[in-house]
Design a protein around this motif. Structure first.
Motif, PDB file in Angstrom:
ATOM      1  N   LEU A   1       0.740  -1.078   0.085  1.00  7.46           N
ATOM      2  CA  LEU A   1       0.058  -0.018   0.064  1.00  7.46           C
ATOM      3  C   LEU A   1       0.830   1.143  -0.169  1.00  7.46           C
ATOM      4  O   LEU A   1       1.921   1.036   0.648  1.00  7.46           O
ATOM      5  CB  LEU A   1      -0.992   0.094   1.256  1.00  7.46           C
ATOM      6  N   TYR A   2       0.305   2.367  -0.542  1.00 12.74           N
ATOM      7  CA  TYR A   2       1.063   3.603  -0.507  1.00 12.74           C
ATOM      8  C   TYR A   2       0.313   4.537   0.421  1.00 12.74           C
ATOM      9  O   TYR A   2      -0.989   4.647  -0.049  1.00 12.74           O
ATOM     10  CB  TYR A   2       1.180   4.027  -1.992  1.00 12.74           C
ATOM     11  N   ILE A   3       0.656   5.372   0.980  1.00 16.73           N
ATOM     12  CA  ILE A   3      -0.307   6.050   2.079  1.00 16.73           C
ATOM     13  C   ILE A   3       0.297   7.477   1.858  1.00 16.73           C
ATOM     14  O   ILE A   3       1.422   7.751   1.899  1.00 16.73           O
ATOM     15  CB  ILE A   3      -0.382   5.471   3.220  1.00 16.73           C
ATOM     16  N   LEU A   4      -0.692   8.255   1.880  1.00 14.18           N
ATOM     17  CA  LEU A   4      -0.494   9.752   1.635  1.00 14.18           C
ATOM     18  C   LEU A   4      -1.161  10.474   2.879  1.00 14.18           C
ATOM     19  O   LEU A   4      -2.507  10.324   3.086  1.00 14.18           O
ATOM     20  CB  LEU A   4      -0.976  10.296   0.375  1.00 14.18           C
ATOM     21  N   MET A   5      -0.615  11.350   3.430  1.00 13.02           N
ATOM     22  CA  MET A   5      -1.230  12.153   4.516  1.00 13.02           C
ATOM     23  C   MET A   5      -0.866  13.555   4.284  1.00 13.02           C
ATOM     24  O   MET A   5       0.260  13.929   3.851  1.00 13.02           O
ATOM     25  CB  MET A   5      -0.556  11.761   6.027  1.00 13.02           C
ATOM     26  N   LYS A   6      -1.550  14.411   4.745  1.00 13.82           N
ATOM     27  CA  LYS A   6      -1.608  15.781   4.220  1.00 13.82           C
ATOM     28  C   LYS A   6      -0.393  16.421   4.823  1.00 13.82           C
ATOM     29  O   LYS A   6       0.035  16.284   6.043  1.00 13.82           O
ATOM     30  CB  LYS A   6      -2.845  16.588   4.945  1.00 13.82           C
ATOM     31  N   GLY A   7       0.326  17.197   4.100  1.00 15.68           N
ATOM     32  CA  GLY A   7       1.513  17.515   4.542  1.00 15.68           C
ATOM     33  C   GLY A   7       2.815  16.863   4.430  1.00 15.68           C
ATOM     34  O   GLY A   7       3.763  17.288   5.003  1.00 15.68           O
ATOM     35  N   LYS A   8       2.576  15.589   3.998  1.00 20.67           N
ATOM     36  CA  LYS A   8       3.864  14.581   4.294  1.00 20.67           C
ATOM     37  C   LYS A   8       3.863  13.999   2.756  1.00 20.67           C
ATOM     38  O   LYS A   8       3.249  13.728   1.905  1.00 20.67           O
ATOM     39  CB  LYS A   8       3.405  13.534   5.273  1.00 20.67           C
ATOM     40  N   SER A   9       5.155  13.281   2.563  1.00 22.65           N
ATOM     41  CA  SER A   9       5.500  12.656   1.329  1.00 22.65           C
ATOM     42  C   SER A   9       4.733  11.451   1.643  1.00 22.65           C
ATOM     43  O   SER A   9       4.282  10.842   2.540  1.00 22.65           O
ATOM     44  CB  SER A   9       7.031  12.515   1.442  1.00 22.65           C
ATOM     45  N   ALA A  10       4.821  10.691   0.419  1.00 18.82           N
ATOM     46  CA  ALA A  10       4.259   9.112   0.486  1.00 18.82           C
ATOM     47  C   ALA A  10       4.839   8.263   1.241  1.00 18.82           C
ATOM     48  O   ALA A  10       6.145   8.253   1.204  1.00 18.82           O
ATOM     49  CB  ALA A  10       4.074   8.639  -0.975  1.00 18.82           C
ATOM     50  N   ALA A  11       4.281   7.453   2.003  1.00 18.34           N
ATOM     51  CA  ALA A  11       4.979   6.216   2.660  1.00 18.34           C
ATOM     52  C   ALA A  11       4.408   4.724   2.247  1.00 18.34           C
ATOM     53  O   ALA A  11       3.482   4.740   1.482  1.00 18.34           O
ATOM     54  CB  ALA A  11       4.668   6.262   4.208  1.00 18.34           C
TER      55      ALA A  11
ATOM     56  N   GLU B   1       2.318  10.438  -4.940  1.00 13.55           N
ATOM     57  CA  GLU B   1       2.879  11.310  -4.275  1.00 13.55           C
ATOM     58  C   GLU B   1       2.691  12.773  -5.144  1.00 13.55           C
ATOM     59  O   GLU B   1       2.354  13.763  -4.491  1.00 13.55           O
ATOM     60  CB  GLU B   1       4.282  11.347  -3.920  1.00 13.55           C
ATOM     61  N   GLU B   2       2.847  12.956  -6.320  1.00 18.97           N
ATOM     62  CA  GLU B   2       2.628  13.937  -6.996  1.00 18.97           C
ATOM     63  C   GLU B   2       1.321  14.227  -7.162  1.00 18.97           C
ATOM     64  O   GLU B   2       0.899  15.795  -7.086  1.00 18.97           O
ATOM     65  CB  GLU B   2       3.485  13.921  -8.521  1.00 18.97           C
ATOM     66  N   GLN B   3       0.573  13.471  -7.466  1.00 17.32           N
ATOM     67  CA  GLN B   3      -0.875  13.666  -7.405  1.00 17.32           C
ATOM     68  C   GLN B   3      -1.564  14.369  -6.102  1.00 17.32           C
ATOM     69  O   GLN B   3      -2.403  15.258  -6.154  1.00 17.32           O
ATOM     70  CB  GLN B   3      -1.747  12.396  -7.724  1.00 17.32           C
ATOM     71  N   HIS B   4      -0.943  13.753  -5.029  1.00 14.22           N
ATOM     72  CA  HIS B   4      -1.431  14.270  -3.639  1.00 14.22           C
ATOM     73  C   HIS B   4      -1.019  15.482  -3.411  1.00 14.22           C
ATOM     74  O   HIS B   4      -1.788  16.633  -3.054  1.00 14.22           O
ATOM     75  CB  HIS B   4      -0.886  13.217  -2.676  1.00 14.22           C
ATOM     76  N   ARG B   5       0.407  16.085  -3.970  1.00 16.82           N
ATOM     77  CA  ARG B   5       0.894  17.314  -3.905  1.00 16.82           C
ATOM     78  C   ARG B   5       0.136  18.428  -4.626  1.00 16.82           C
ATOM     79  O   ARG B   5      -0.141  19.377  -4.259  1.00 16.82           O
ATOM     80  CB  ARG B   5       2.271  17.296  -4.178  1.00 16.82           C
ATOM     81  N   GLN B   6      -0.315  17.817  -5.849  1.00 22.35           N
ATOM     82  CA  GLN B   6      -0.991  18.988  -6.932  1.00 22.35           C
ATOM     83  C   GLN B   6      -2.371  19.103  -6.419  1.00 22.35           C
ATOM     84  O   GLN B   6      -2.654  19.940  -6.576  1.00 22.35           O
ATOM     85  CB  GLN B   6      -0.914  18.220  -8.395  1.00 22.35           C
ATOM     86  N   THR B   7      -3.026  18.128  -5.980  1.00 27.66           N
ATOM     87  CA  THR B   7      -4.451  18.417  -5.499  1.00 27.66           C
ATOM     88  C   THR B   7      -4.414  19.079  -4.034  1.00 27.66           C
ATOM     89  O   THR B   7      -5.371  19.393  -3.853  1.00 27.66           O
ATOM     90  CB  THR B   7      -5.059  17.120  -5.496  1.00 27.66           C
TER      91      THR B   7
ATOM     92  N   ASP C   1      -4.976   8.635   2.477  1.00 22.51           N
ATOM     93  CA  ASP C   1      -5.310   8.449   1.137  1.00 22.51           C
ATOM     94  C   ASP C   1      -4.583   7.204   0.894  1.00 22.51           C
ATOM     95  O   ASP C   1      -3.267   7.277   1.040  1.00 22.51           O
ATOM     96  CB  ASP C   1      -5.013   9.639   0.191  1.00 22.51           C
ATOM     97  N   VAL C   2      -5.239   6.017   0.419  1.00 21.94           N
ATOM     98  CA  VAL C   2      -4.609   4.872   0.406  1.00 21.94           C
ATOM     99  C   VAL C   2      -4.548   4.435  -1.200  1.00 21.94           C
ATOM    100  O   VAL C   2      -5.482   4.437  -1.706  1.00 21.94           O
ATOM    101  CB  VAL C   2      -5.083   3.763   1.030  1.00 21.94           C
ATOM    102  N   PHE C   3      -3.683   4.047  -1.834  1.00 22.84           N
ATOM    103  CA  PHE C   3      -3.248   3.410  -3.187  1.00 22.84           C
ATOM    104  C   PHE C   3      -2.819   2.150  -3.159  1.00 22.84           C
ATOM    105  O   PHE C   3      -1.855   1.806  -2.420  1.00 22.84           O
ATOM    106  CB  PHE C   3      -2.530   4.754  -3.673  1.00 22.84           C
ATOM    107  N   PHE C   4      -3.388   1.585  -4.037  1.00 19.70           N
ATOM    108  CA  PHE C   4      -2.547  -0.100  -4.426  1.00 19.70           C
ATOM    109  C   PHE C   4      -2.832  -0.414  -5.722  1.00 19.70           C
ATOM    110  O   PHE C   4      -3.517   0.345  -6.448  1.00 19.70           O
ATOM    111  CB  PHE C   4      -3.133  -0.979  -3.315  1.00 19.70           C
TER     112      PHE C   4
END
Length: 218
Positions: free
Chosen positions: A16-26, A210-216, A60-63
């Motif tokens: 899984l790829y996890i995104l939290m506001k203000g942080k990079s992808a984990a 990560e880029e999608q999260h940053r742009q939106t 926000d969770v991506f797989f």
């Protein structure tokens, strides 16, 4: 775990790829499935460091699946400890599980790309290196602007620079050639990535997410 019964469920071992506001992808892995909307995950790592999460945090969770990138909005329920290892229970928050409208989310981004191909000229194989740039990129391929066109079905190697210290070397094939509409327009090619190893696929999916999260800004 079935966030939506129409889609393939998550299972233990899924990355899984996890995104939290203000942080990079984990990145993290599914440890076990608790019920149809809840799973247990490992502690997420962000650039080699642990990413702290607390109960109530929105995620926000991506797989990845063979037909594209899936995403859902999740929430951290609680942190648990098993054999001294910190784990987290996360759940789908509401009916927000969705598949990207495209099979692969296409990120509009200019990235430097070095293209290498072998050309047979007078029965002599010559290696040609071309400096170009991406116009968009997905987990399945890219649209590239370059000084001179390359023929359809040509096999090429693309070294794409994601960041200053992150390059991907991807075997590709040209699936489309686009001539410029106006004088001075550079030609474009559409390429499909092939034989991508799992590590490169994960790196590319992580970068796009990560880029999608940053742009939106979500």
């Amino acid at each position: 775990m079935y966030p939506d019964s129409k889609n393939e469920p998550l299972k233990p071992g899924d990355r899984l790829y996890i995104l939290m506001k203000g942080k990079s992808a984990a990145t993290t892995n599914v440890v076990s499935i608790i019920d149809e909307y809840t799973c247990l995950i490992e502690e997420a790592l962000m650039r080699g460091k642990r990413m702290p999460m607390n109960p109530g945090d929105d995620l926000d969770v991506f797989f990845y699946r063979e037909d594209g990138i899936y995403s859902f909005r999740g929430i951290v329920n609680e942190a648990v400890s098993r054999y001294g290892v910190r784990l987290y229970k996360i759940s789908v928050s509401g009916e927000t599980f969705q598949k990207q409208r495209r099979a692969f989310h296409r990120l509009q981004r200019n990235l430097p790309v070095s293209i290498t191909l072998n050309v047979d000229k007078n029965q002599v194989i010559r290696r040609i290196d071309i400096q170009a740039r991406t116009l968009d990129i997905s987990a399945g391929g890219s649209r590239i602007e370059l000084p001179d066109p390359i023929g359809k079905d040509t096999s090429i190697s693309c070294r794409i620079t994601l960041t200053d210290n992150r390059d991907l070397n991807l075997s590709s094939v040209v699936v489309r050639v686009i001539e410029g509409d106006q004088p001075g327009d550079l030609p474009q090619i559409g390429v499909k990535f092939k034989d991508m190893d799992e590590r490169s696929r994960q790196e590319l999916v992580k970068f796009i997410s990560e880029e999608q999260h940053r742009q939106t800004g979500s």
